[in-house]
Design a protein around this motif. Structure first.
Motif, PDB file in Angstrom:
ATOM      1  N   THR A  99     101.344  55.633  52.083  1.00 13.45           N
ATOM      2  CA  THR A  99     101.379  56.292  50.661  1.00 13.45           C
ATOM      3  C   THR A  99     102.262  55.562  50.045  1.00 13.45           C
ATOM      4  O   THR A  99     102.116  55.254  48.588  1.00 13.45           O
ATOM      5  CB  THR A  99     101.238  57.730  50.661  1.00 13.45           C
ATOM      6  N   ALA A 100     103.332  55.706  50.122  1.00 13.96           N
ATOM      7  CA  ALA A 100     104.843  55.059  49.498  1.00 13.96           C
ATOM      8  C   ALA A 100     104.731  53.700  49.250  1.00 13.96           C
ATOM      9  O   ALA A 100     104.967  53.160  48.112  1.00 13.96           O
ATOM     10  CB  ALA A 100     105.949  55.443  50.287  1.00 13.96           C
ATOM     11  N   LEU A 101     104.193  52.921  50.186  1.00 15.91           N
ATOM     12  CA  LEU A 101     104.126  51.477  50.079  1.00 15.91           C
ATOM     13  C   LEU A 101     102.973  51.055  48.931  1.00 15.91           C
ATOM     14  O   LEU A 101     103.188  50.126  48.248  1.00 15.91           O
ATOM     15  CB  LEU A 101     103.909  50.858  51.515  1.00 15.91           C
ATOM     16  N   CYS A 102     101.783  51.805  49.016  1.00 15.31           N
ATOM     17  CA  CYS A 102     100.806  51.584  48.252  1.00 15.31           C
ATOM     18  C   CYS A 102     101.288  52.011  46.759  1.00 15.31           C
ATOM     19  O   CYS A 102     100.973  51.178  45.888  1.00 15.31           O
ATOM     20  CB  CYS A 102      99.666  52.691  48.476  1.00 15.31           C
ATOM     21  N   ARG A 103     102.050  53.015  46.550  1.00 18.17           N
ATOM     22  CA  ARG A 103     102.427  53.209  45.093  1.00 18.17           C
ATOM     23  C   ARG A 103     103.771  52.051  44.702  1.00 18.17           C
ATOM     24  O   ARG A 103     103.454  51.571  43.520  1.00 18.17           O
ATOM     25  CB  ARG A 103     103.138  54.607  44.877  1.00 18.17           C
ATOM     26  N   ILE A 104     104.458  51.768  45.509  1.00 21.64           N
ATOM     27  CA  ILE A 104     105.414  50.696  45.215  1.00 21.64           C
ATOM     28  C   ILE A 104     104.846  49.418  44.841  1.00 21.64           C
ATOM     29  O   ILE A 104     105.147  48.812  43.680  1.00 21.64           O
ATOM     30  CB  ILE A 104     106.227  50.608  46.625  1.00 21.64           C
ATOM     31  N   PHE A 105     103.901  48.977  45.551  1.00 16.09           N
ATOM     32  CA  PHE A 105     103.389  47.606  45.370  1.00 16.09           C
ATOM     33  C   PHE A 105     102.366  47.607  44.035  1.00 16.09           C
ATOM     34  O   PHE A 105     102.202  46.798  43.250  1.00 16.09           O
ATOM     35  CB  PHE A 105     102.748  46.977  46.497  1.00 16.09           C
ATOM     36  N   ALA A 106     101.793  48.822  43.941  1.00 14.04           N
ATOM     37  CA  ALA A 106     100.781  48.894  42.823  1.00 14.04           C
ATOM     38  C   ALA A 106     101.509  48.927  41.603  1.00 14.04           C
ATOM     39  O   ALA A 106     101.238  48.392  40.495  1.00 14.04           O
ATOM     40  CB  ALA A 106      99.908  50.299  43.147  1.00 14.04           C
ATOM     41  N   ARG A 107     102.829  49.536  41.797  1.00 12.52           N
ATOM     42  CA  ARG A 107     103.371  49.604  40.406  1.00 12.52           C
ATOM     43  C   ARG A 107     104.061  48.352  39.834  1.00 12.52           C
ATOM     44  O   ARG A 107     104.514  47.968  38.838  1.00 12.52           O
ATOM     45  CB  ARG A 107     104.709  50.355  40.752  1.00 12.52           C
ATOM     46  N   LYS A 108     104.156  47.415  41.000  1.00  8.70           N
ATOM     47  CA  LYS A 108     104.512  46.082  40.771  1.00  8.70           C
ATOM     48  C   LYS A 108     103.257  45.188  40.082  1.00  8.70           C
ATOM     49  O   LYS A 108     103.634  43.789  40.384  1.00  8.70           O
ATOM     50  CB  LYS A 108     105.111  45.345  42.140  1.00  8.70           C
ATOM     51  N   GLY A 109     102.148  45.747  40.026  1.00  5.50           N
ATOM     52  CA  GLY A 109     101.212  44.948  39.486  1.00  5.50           C
ATOM     53  C   GLY A 109     100.228  44.439  40.578  1.00  5.50           C
ATOM     54  O   GLY A 109      99.448  43.308  40.472  1.00  5.50           O
ATOM     55  N   ILE A 110     100.579  44.505  41.946  1.00  2.00           N
ATOM     56  CA  ILE A 110     100.002  43.942  43.037  1.00  2.00           C
ATOM     57  C   ILE A 110      98.718  44.865  43.403  1.00  2.00           C
ATOM     58  O   ILE A 110      98.819  45.961  43.708  1.00  2.00           O
ATOM     59  CB  ILE A 110     100.692  43.692  44.262  1.00  2.00           C
ATOM     60  N   LYS A 111      97.504  44.022  43.409  1.00  2.07           N
ATOM     61  CA  LYS A 111      96.268  44.899  43.661  1.00  2.07           C
ATOM     62  C   LYS A 111      96.410  45.384  45.165  1.00  2.07           C
ATOM     63  O   LYS A 111      95.919  44.425  45.941  1.00  2.07           O
ATOM     64  CB  LYS A 111      94.847  44.133  43.522  1.00  2.07           C
ATOM     65  N   THR A 112      96.517  46.536  45.409  1.00  2.71           N
ATOM     66  CA  THR A 112      96.805  46.947  46.725  1.00  2.71           C
ATOM     67  C   THR A 112      95.755  48.091  47.278  1.00  2.71           C
ATOM     68  O   THR A 112      95.545  48.926  46.295  1.00  2.71           O
ATOM     69  CB  THR A 112      98.597  47.656  46.758  1.00  2.71           C
ATOM     70  N   LEU A 153      87.456  44.651  51.800  1.00  4.42           N
ATOM     71  CA  LEU A 153      88.942  45.013  51.217  1.00  4.42           C
ATOM     72  C   LEU A 153      89.565  43.582  50.984  1.00  4.42           C
ATOM     73  O   LEU A 153      90.340  43.554  49.803  1.00  4.42           O
ATOM     74  CB  LEU A 153      89.456  45.908  52.022  1.00  4.42           C
ATOM     75  N   ARG A 154      89.797  42.836  51.925  1.00  4.13           N
ATOM     76  CA  ARG A 154      90.830  41.761  51.908  1.00  4.13           C
ATOM     77  C   ARG A 154      90.014  41.041  50.636  1.00  4.13           C
ATOM     78  O   ARG A 154      90.719  40.099  49.756  1.00  4.13           O
ATOM     79  CB  ARG A 154      90.879  40.842  53.049  1.00  4.13           C
ATOM     80  N   LYS A 155      88.706  40.970  50.511  1.00  4.13           N
ATOM     81  CA  LYS A 155      88.191  39.864  49.461  1.00  4.13           C
ATOM     82  C   LYS A 155      88.367  40.344  48.113  1.00  4.13           C
ATOM     83  O   LYS A 155      88.520  39.421  47.213  1.00  4.13           O
ATOM     84  CB  LYS A 155      86.334  40.093  49.732  1.00  4.13           C
ATOM     85  N   ASP A 156      88.381  41.751  47.936  1.00  5.82           N
ATOM     86  CA  ASP A 156      88.770  42.158  46.411  1.00  5.82           C
ATOM     87  C   ASP A 156      90.161  42.639  46.115  1.00  5.82           C
ATOM     88  O   ASP A 156      90.194  43.264  44.937  1.00  5.82           O
ATOM     89  CB  ASP A 156      87.819  43.311  46.340  1.00  5.82           C
ATOM     90  N   ASN A 157      91.073  42.367  46.992  1.00  5.35           N
ATOM     91  CA  ASN A 157      92.455  42.917  46.734  1.00  5.35           C
ATOM     92  C   ASN A 157      93.301  41.899  47.388  1.00  5.35           C
ATOM     93  O   ASN A 157      93.057  41.033  47.683  1.00  5.35           O
ATOM     94  CB  ASN A 157      92.488  44.240  47.558  1.00  5.35           C
ATOM     95  N   GLU A 158      94.703  41.999  46.822  1.00  9.36           N
ATOM     96  CA  GLU A 158      95.713  41.089  47.158  1.00  9.36           C
ATOM     97  C   GLU A 158      96.763  41.619  48.317  1.00  9.36           C
ATOM     98  O   GLU A 158      97.428  40.701  48.821  1.00  9.36           O
ATOM     99  CB  GLU A 158      96.536  40.833  45.764  1.00  9.36           C
ATOM    100  N   LEU A 159      96.642  42.814  48.488  1.00  8.07           N
ATOM    101  CA  LEU A 159      97.417  43.419  49.732  1.00  8.07           C
ATOM    102  C   LEU A 159      96.902  44.709  50.149  1.00  8.07           C
ATOM    103  O   LEU A 159      96.314  45.446  49.569  1.00  8.07           O
ATOM    104  CB  LEU A 159      98.663  43.730  49.173  1.00  8.07           C
TER     105      LEU A 159
END
Length: 513
Positions: A24-37, A126-132
């Motif tokens: 959960t924490a990693l999802c929020r961290i990377f999403a806040r950085k603009g990475i489609k997670t 999921l990999r097709k539509d996202n970056e991480l």
């Protein structure tokens, strides 16, 4: 950013090691950085579930992780859900729907092949539509009874050769030994996938732990990538009953006491997370027969096996105590299966809930419930029914006020003797309807509803608790806090703590190997 979609998997040495919240924490961290997670958990066994916008059932943890990543929850995030029913029986949910064709106990292609294809298809989408993609394991990857294959852990890691971080909680002891032991039990190929170790919930002096960390790295040849501190008073819904504890509370005679009956197959205990955050109440989970007259409110929660758990209430003596409390004027609330238990009769001709085909309910509401083969799963919007029995509570709401929640139940309820419903369902899975939900007794001190997430509605929760406060002469009514805002604050607080204690750039680089 590279076009290649990164994957990173978090596995644990045990249940309640901290996998779900770390993801959960990693999802929020990377999403806040603009990475489609996006989060992913291939296979899960849990009674705590959530209904997506299109009426599909997934684990509650993946719904929270999706929210952390600023995404809508979908079945591809958690394609296989197993719900234990006791006595070796399970309910298998594939892509959000019960699949009765699968026999969990037959280790044949009738379910192994379905599992394999389902997991691969969902992860591919999921990999097709996202970056991480941040992948969560289940339990431990070294369970020796679950190696052929272990869909939840190394099977999923091997699909895209995902690097694995192994996390263990130091809170209850045995953390270092469990990290070493888990690695010892892994095959050489699986051990190679483990790229780092995480020690979770550390409260002590790091200088005292430092020699052990050095030994751990020297012995395992794996880097200890983070020592995550214990985060006090983190209030987020969790799916694992191992994490189920009373809320923080200081004894005070002027505070409310709420009992949640801890049924043997209790489900969706996340329904009560919003109550845990209230500062002036004590929330206790009751599983043994005891006097309930000291409580201001008694809640019978949802369950995967309604008739079986109702039988438990009767045999344990808790049913008699609940009735005694109701006669004394104490508020009784039933949610989903608990709502069904409050009725006159429960009829299960198809054996949906277990071996009990018919059982008398607690008789506190004039309803009967019949169990069907098809499960009802919807996100819903409701309006409160302005009944006279509930007048001192419902008078606080306008007829236009809307509450939200979700349904997950096998039974259909019949209303007897002109019983008034609690709510009017006005939308189900975004389709306009006009249906009944819930019921209230004549005295107005007992009601039930199928709505999971009912207490997450701030105005409803506040009105109910203020009614109890007034009854106990606790002084001025309290304003409700904003539950959804508190969830967001806690998600950010969790992410901030993890980001401060781990090299996020190293994780991102690792995920793209």
């Amino acid at each position: 950013m590279k076009n290649k979609t990164g994957t990173l998997m978090i596995q644990g040495t045990s249940s309640d090691a901290g996998k779900s919240l770390f993801v959960t924490a990693l999802c929020r961290i990377f999403a806040r950085k603009g990475i489609k997670t996006v989060p992913f958990k291939a296979w899960n066994m849990s009674l705590n579930s959530y209904i997506t916008k299109n009426g599909k059932e997934i684990g509650i943890a993946q719904a929270l992780q999706a929210r952390a990543a600023f995404r809508k929850a979908s079945v591809d995030m958690q394609p296989i859900l197993v719900k234990a029913m006791g006595d070796g029986q399970t309910q298998i949910i594939i892509k959000g729907e019960v699949d009765r064709k699968i026999n969990y106990h037959k280790k044949k292609n009738n379910y192994l092949e379905v599992y394999e294809n389902t997991i691969k298809d969902s992860l591919k989408r999921l990999r097709k539509d996202n970056e991480l993609v941040i992948i969560e394991g289940a339990g431990s990857p070294a369970e020796i009874n679950r190696t052929s294959p272990d869909f939840a852990n190394m099977f999923t890691a091997e699909i895209y050769n995902s690097p694995v971080l192994l996390i263990s909680s130091i809170e209850k002891g045995g953390c270092l030994a469990s990290l070493v032991g888990t690695l010892k039990l892994l095959s050489p190929a699986h051990k190679k996938l483990v790229k780092g170790l995480i020690i979770n919930k550390f409260r002590g002096d790091y200088n005292l732990l430092k020699p052990a960390v050095k030994f751990l790295e020297d012995y395992t040849k794996k880097e200890v990538m983070s020592i995550l501190p214990y985060l006090k008073d983190l209030n987020l819904p969790e799916e694992d009953s191992a994490s189920l504890n009373p809320n923080n509370y200081e004894e005070n005679s002027k505070k409310l006491k709420i009992a949640v009956i801890r049924l043997p197959h209790m489900s969706n205990f996340s329904d009560f997370n919003s109550l845990k955050m209230e500062t002036d109440l004590k929330l206790e989970y009751i599983e043994n027969n005891e006097n309930l007259l000291d409580f201001d409110l008694i809640i019978i929660p949802g369950t995967k096996t309604t008739t079986k758990d109702l039988d438990f209430l009767k045999k344990s003596g808790l049913a008699a105590e609940i009735k005694k409390a109701n006669q004394a004027g104490i508020m009784i609330i039933g949610i989903c299966g608990g709502f069904q238990m409050l009725g006159r009769k429960l009829i299960d001709k198809h054996g949906t809930e277990g071996d009990i085909k018919k059982i008398n309910g607690l008789g506190l509401l004039d309803i009967n419930t019949k169990f069907l083969n098809k499960k009802t799963t919807h996100q819903v919007k409701v309006k409160i029914n302005l009944t006279q029995q509930f007048e001192n509570l419902i008078s606080r709401f306008s007829p236009q006020e809307i509450f939200v929640g979700y349904e997950i139940h096998m039974g259909q309820t019949e209303y007897l003797n002109e019983t008034e419903e609690l709510f009017k369902i006005i939308k189900r899975s975004n389709i306009k309807v006009n249906l009944k939900d819930g019921a209230v007794n004549q005295a107005g001190n007992c009601f039930g509803s199928y709505l999971h997430g009912l207490f997450d509605n701030d105005n409803f929760r506040s009105a109910l608790l203020n009614k109890l406060r007034n009854k106990q002469s606790m002084g001025a009514e309290q304003k409700s806090y904003n539950y959804q805002k508190e969830i967001e604050n806690n998600l950010d607080r969790l992410a901030d703590m993890v980001e401060k204690n781990i090299d996020i750039n190293k994780l991102l680089k690792l995920s793209r190997r």
